[in-house]
Design an enzyme around this catalytic site. Structure first.
Site, PDB file in Angstrom:
ATOM      1  CG  ASP A   9      -4.898  24.022  -0.071  1.00 13.79           C
ATOM      2  OD1 ASP A   9      -4.004  24.404  -0.843  1.00 13.79           O
ATOM      3  OD2 ASP A   9      -5.281  22.837  -0.013  1.00 13.79           O
TER       4      ASP A   9
ATOM      5  CG  HIS B 124      -5.200  25.161   5.278  1.00 15.50           C
ATOM      6  ND1 HIS B 124      -4.548  24.046   5.749  1.00 15.50           N
ATOM      7  CD2 HIS B 124      -6.163  24.703   4.444  1.00 15.50           C
ATOM      8  CE1 HIS B 124      -5.106  22.962   5.234  1.00 15.50           C
ATOM      9  NE2 HIS B 124      -6.083  23.327   4.436  1.00 15.50           N
TER      10      HIS B 124
HETATM   11 ZN   LIG Z   1      -9.258  23.131   1.609  1.00 12.68          ZN
END
Ligand SMILES: [Zn+2]
Length: 324
Positions: A43, A203
């Site tokens: 992400d 992430h």
């Molecule tokens: Zn996010």
């Protein structure tokens, strides 16, 4: 209550429920349709470590899904160039909204603009319009769910989390150790590839996540007996809306313009308009009220520090209110 105290308390609660996964919610995809697979998702990009991450994934022959922010694509031309590289690597592009704001604080029109603006800038930089979206912090309650369904967006949640964003300020070895806690409990020690599947959240904007964590995650989960897949393969519905052009060199599914397609087994249909899709393929049940999801990025509330369980959700809500 002081923030630090709340965070410590939350960490304790999280540790006690680390093996729990998100409760079933028909509005949110959080497992795959077949066992033995893990959808690795990244992400908040495209970030500055994207090239490095793509090189690792190529070395490991792993296909992943990138939930990108429209704002990140807009702010840096170099990062915008990442979209074509991601596609060329056989990975999937997906939407994480434009501004990374809480969808549950928006009107339906504002939500639609978040999705449409992201779709537009992704299309301009890659030729595809994503059909999969992940709400920031996983927050997508009734109105958001209804709106995403109208747009043909598949709400992509997760059932195991590295929580890597929380440890980004730690020393890299400590950050990796902490980021492996839930994976170790839930996947490595608590699952069976014969019956289980996972959507795993990382992430790409934290250096240790790309430098160190991603390879360890891939190696350990592969050794456990799982195969990595994109969200498209995990869910069995096309990655992109009609009108998208997917490079033929990728493993991703090509989406013809106009009308539905049977491009992949189990596909129920492809929305017929870019971004706004009245014939959306989601089978989500409308009207479902959802509890706040776990946070996937450092924010100003503590809801994400508690993983599951009704009591824990109640606590999360209380902590969230305490901090907002
Ligand atoms: Zn996010």
């Amino acid at each position: 209550m002081k923030v630090n105290a709340i965070l410590s308390l939350s960490a304790l609660f999280m540790a006690s429920v680390a093996t729990a996964v998100m409760p079933d919610d028909p509005n949110k995809i959080d497992t795959c349709i077949m066992p033995g697979v893990v959808a690795l998702t990244f992400d908040d990009g495209p970030g500055m470590y994207n090239d490095q991450l793509l090189a690792l994934l190529a070395k490991k022959n792993v296909k992943a899904t990138f939930f990108l922010l429209g704002s990140m694509i807009a702010e840096n031309a170099g990062q915008a160039a990442s979209l074509k590289k991601i596609l060329a690597g056989g990975h999937q592009l997906a939407s994480h909204t434009y501004s990374h704001s809480n969808m549950d604080n928006m009107t339906a029109d504002k939500m639609k603009k978040e999705i449409q603006d992201t779709s537009d800038i992704m299309f301009a930089n890659s030729g595809v319009r994503p059909a999969y979206m992940r709400a920031p912090e996983g927050r997508c309650a009734e109105l958001c769910t209804k709106t995403m369904n109208e747009l043909g967006q598949i709400i992509s949640h997760w059932n195991v989390d590295t929580n890597d964003w929380r440890f980004a300020a730690d020393k890299p070895d400590v950050a990796v150790k902490n980021s492996m806690v839930e994976i170790t409990d839930v996947i490595l020690n608590g699952s069976d590839p014969a019956t289980d599947s996972f959507i795993l959240l990382e992430h790409e904007i934290h250096q240790f996540s790309v430098d160190l964590l991603a390879e360890i995650v891939i190696d350990k989960i592969t050794a456990k007996g799982y195969r990595f897949v994109t969200m498209e393969e995990c869910v069995g519905k096309p990655a992109y809306l009609a009108g998208s052009t997917v490079p033929t060199t990728t493993a991703a599914t090509s989406v013809p313009t106009g009308g539905n397609t049977s491009a992949a087994p189990g596909v129920t249909g492809v929305p017929t308009t870019g971004g706004v899709a009245p014939t959306g393929s989601s089978s989500a049940a409308p009207g479902e009220t959802t509890a706040p999801g776990t946070a996937d990025k450092d924010t100003d509330n503590a809801a994400g520090f508690v993983k599951a369980g009704a009591w824990a959700m109640g606590l999360a809500a209380a902590l969230g209110y305490a901090l907002i």
